[in-house]
Design a protein around this motif. Sequence first.
Motif, mmCIF file in Angstrom:
data_model
loop_
_atom_site.group_PDB
_atom_site.id
_atom_site.type_symbol
_atom_site.label_atom_id
_atom_site.label_comp_id
_atom_site.label_asym_id
_atom_site.label_seq_id
_atom_site.Cartn_x
_atom_site.Cartn_y
_atom_site.Cartn_z
ATOM 1 N N ASN A 1 12.538 5.866 17.466
ATOM 2 C CA ASN A 1 12.331 4.734 18.371
ATOM 3 C C ASN A 1 13.434 4.702 19.429
ATOM 4 O OD1 ASN A 1 14.445 3.969 16.717
ATOM 5 N ND2 ASN A 1 13.163 2.661 15.446
ATOM 6 N N THR A 2 13.550 3.605 20.133
ATOM 7 C CA THR A 2 14.448 3.500 21.284
ATOM 8 C C THR A 2 15.889 3.208 20.868
ATOM 9 O OG1 THR A 2 12.604 2.640 22.566
ATOM 10 C CG2 THR A 2 14.798 2.341 23.498
ATOM 11 N N THR A 3 16.821 3.839 21.575
ATOM 12 C CA THR A 3 18.252 3.615 21.370
ATOM 13 C C THR A 3 18.788 2.830 22.558
ATOM 14 O OG1 THR A 3 18.408 5.745 20.234
ATOM 15 C CG2 THR A 3 20.475 4.738 20.944
ATOM 16 N N LEU A 4 19.748 1.971 22.307
ATOM 17 C CA LEU A 4 20.412 1.199 23.350
ATOM 18 C C LEU A 4 21.825 1.740 23.535
ATOM 19 C CD1 LEU A 4 20.573 -1.278 25.289
ATOM 20 C CD2 LEU A 4 21.302 -2.627 23.303
ATOM 21 N N SER A 5 22.222 1.994 24.782
ATOM 22 C CA SER A 5 23.554 2.527 25.063
ATOM 23 C C SER A 5 24.307 1.597 26.012
ATOM 24 C CB SER A 5 23.452 3.927 25.671
ATOM 25 O OG SER A 5 24.740 4.434 25.987
ATOM 26 N N GLU B 1 16.094 -0.240 17.709
ATOM 27 C CA GLU B 1 16.554 -0.425 16.334
ATOM 28 C C GLU B 1 17.968 0.087 16.102
ATOM 29 O OE1 GLU B 1 13.900 0.923 13.346
ATOM 30 O OE2 GLU B 1 12.172 -0.182 14.139
ATOM 31 N N GLN B 2 18.551 0.822 17.066
ATOM 32 C CA GLN B 2 19.914 1.308 16.910
ATOM 33 C C GLN B 2 20.618 1.302 18.275
ATOM 34 O OE1 GLN B 2 17.258 3.358 16.043
ATOM 35 N NE2 GLN B 2 17.185 4.544 17.938
ATOM 36 N N ILE C 1 28.042 0.774 11.014
ATOM 37 C CA ILE C 1 28.165 2.079 11.673
ATOM 38 C C ILE C 1 27.421 3.138 10.846
ATOM 39 C CG2 ILE C 1 29.758 3.909 12.371
ATOM 40 C CD1 ILE C 1 31.878 1.776 12.810
ATOM 41 N N LEU C 2 26.573 3.918 11.513
ATOM 42 C CA LEU C 2 25.842 5.004 10.858
ATOM 43 C C LEU C 2 26.430 6.378 11.160
ATOM 44 C CD1 LEU C 2 22.184 3.872 11.607
ATOM 45 C CD2 LEU C 2 23.488 3.480 9.509
ATOM 46 N N TYR C 3 27.105 6.494 12.314
ATOM 47 C CA TYR C 3 27.550 7.817 12.770
ATOM 48 C C TYR C 3 28.707 7.622 13.744
ATOM 49 C CZ TYR C 3 27.250 12.362 15.216
ATOM 50 O OH TYR C 3 27.513 13.585 15.779
ATOM 51 N N ASP C 4 29.716 8.494 13.657
ATOM 52 C CA ASP C 4 30.864 8.417 14.572
ATOM 53 C C ASP C 4 31.458 9.813 14.700
ATOM 54 O OD1 ASP C 4 33.257 7.973 15.932
ATOM 55 O OD2 ASP C 4 33.601 6.029 14.975
ATOM 56 N N ALA D 1 30.917 9.266 20.418
ATOM 57 C CA ALA D 1 29.729 8.419 20.268
ATOM 58 C C ALA D 1 29.717 7.776 18.882
ATOM 59 C CB ALA D 1 28.469 9.252 20.470
ATOM 60 N N ARG D 2 29.343 6.518 18.857
ATOM 61 C CA ARG D 2 29.248 5.783 17.596
ATOM 62 C C ARG D 2 27.876 5.120 17.529
ATOM 63 N NH1 ARG D 2 33.894 1.840 17.277
ATOM 64 N NH2 ARG D 2 35.058 3.740 16.766
ATOM 65 N N ILE D 3 27.138 5.377 16.462
ATOM 66 C CA ILE D 3 25.786 4.834 16.318
ATOM 67 C C ILE D 3 25.816 3.672 15.335
ATOM 68 C CG2 ILE D 3 23.412 5.336 15.621
ATOM 69 C CD1 ILE D 3 23.902 8.234 16.434
ATOM 70 N N TRP D 4 25.251 2.549 15.798
ATOM 71 C CA TRP D 4 25.184 1.321 14.993
ATOM 72 C C TRP D 4 23.725 1.024 14.651
ATOM 73 C CZ3 TRP D 4 29.786 -1.653 14.273
ATOM 74 C CH2 TRP D 4 30.869 -1.266 15.064
#
Length: 560
Positions: free
Chosen positions: A415-419, A516-517, A548-551, A555-558
């Motif tokens: 789905n869509t990511t927000l940056s 969603e992320q 936090i899911l990834y760092d 880049a850090r994914i929430w």
Amino acid sequence: MRFNKRTTISFFMFLVFLNFTVRYYLLGTHEEGADSFLIHSLANTITTYGNAKWIIHPLSYFGLTPLSYPCAVPYLLSGISQISGVNMETSVLIFSFTSSIIGLGAAYVMAMEIKRDHIFAFTIAFIFSLAPIFVEFTMWEATTRTLFIAFLPILVWSLLRTYGDQPKKGINIFMCILFFTMLGTIHHMFLMLPLFLIAYFTSLFIYNRVIKKITKEHWAFRYQTLIFIIVLIIFFLPQFSHQGIYSTTSWQKYQTGMFFNGEEKYIIFLNMLVDYWSRIGLFGFLGLIGLIALVYHPKKKIIDDIKRYRFKKSQNEIFVIVCLLATIPFVTMGIYVSLIFLPFYSIIIGYAMVRIIKILRRNKHILRVFVIIFILTSVNFTIFMNHHWNQSITSQQASEHTYSASIYLNKHFDNTTLSNDGLFAARISAFSEMPCLPLGGPHAAWYPPDLLVYDFADVEDYTFSRLSFDAVILTQSDYLYTTNFGINANKDWNSLMRSETNDKNNYPLYDRYEIEQVIEYLPHEHKYYYWSERKSDFMRSLDDNNYILYDNGEARIWLL
């Protein structure tokens, strides 16, 4: 000077080798640029959906309506990827390197149509294909400027082919229309191409109504160079009038430069010269010699040419002169004019080189040394300028961290990511093959094609109105239509960035864009970037409300 077939092929292959070598030396590990990633994403969607979903009107093919983009390069990239079986990033590399060779061949063909001289043609092909600005856009980049500038000399060639009583003139006219239309589907710079048509008909008028009827006793022969210089100055000066289209012109950016700063007219002029010199090449100063060689002709030569019916050669030279005059009133308007200007400036440098080589031919040793110095210093200057430009974040290649984060998103989300950064979002979207806000590339467009591509909006939600000609010119608009209704992607993104994650007003936007992320570009931690860096309540509130899911340090994914 004319070469035999074997020598001609050898020279051409040498230029091809030189072009590939320079670009290979400058090549990074990933795609670079800014707009390149929007075009990359659009090409992805053509491959995925089987069509360009943003085509809602005939003018959408040319990107002249909101919610659209010129379609030629996205279609071409998708085609390369599907036919070759390589991924889109590799297709961008193939496209860029192929465009450089197309530009080389196009410049050569254009030059040979102007003057049947192989030294002249190869000099122009060298100057054009290895100009710093052309190399910059034909690296690992999918910008539409690449293909536009590569094909521009072909349009000039097709126009020159229609002069006089050429065989198959109807076919040549058809080719002009074809290339004009094709360039329109590549980039909005085609809106400047009517200048070439004006130059074409003006050169016909000057030659048929003035040159052919003039005699050697006429005063115009005596003052031909002076007349040209006066006209050149008259065409150039209106740019400082602040009137009409010049009221919002970008000449103001020339108030600051690498060597000069100030608001004085001579400072602006010097900064402009440095800017064009850096884009065209180290030997750009030879343009002055070439201009004199092009404009000035001894009286006897002109009369002899007319008596011997060498009309086509004279018409070609007049066309080049008029094209130079047609572009001069816009040279302070920035990078697009310098790109349009490149083929013609290459031509006048070619005239200068032919004169210099004729003089040096008396001593072959000096001539060889000059040619070697010319090639080596030109190539090294191009490499230097590209390294200098690559210090800019919009010119840098995408990092390995960006690529890795994109692959993570591709494998774990659909789905869509927000940056929080426009350019970063464009890169994430291109590599992950998923939508990422802000939409529309690094500049976060208000009504980008992404809205239609990903079904975030329906064309029925918008009301379009045609812009007047004055409005298009004065606002330097990319569109012939405008809309003030419907979903505004830029406004929605700004609204999210200025509110906290658990703000209830955000929930309709989460649903609209299926977010969603969130991926945070850490150089702008707790902030967001759109032309300038700004504080973001949304990014700050992630620390309190989300996981936090990834760092990876960049880049850090929430999870939203």
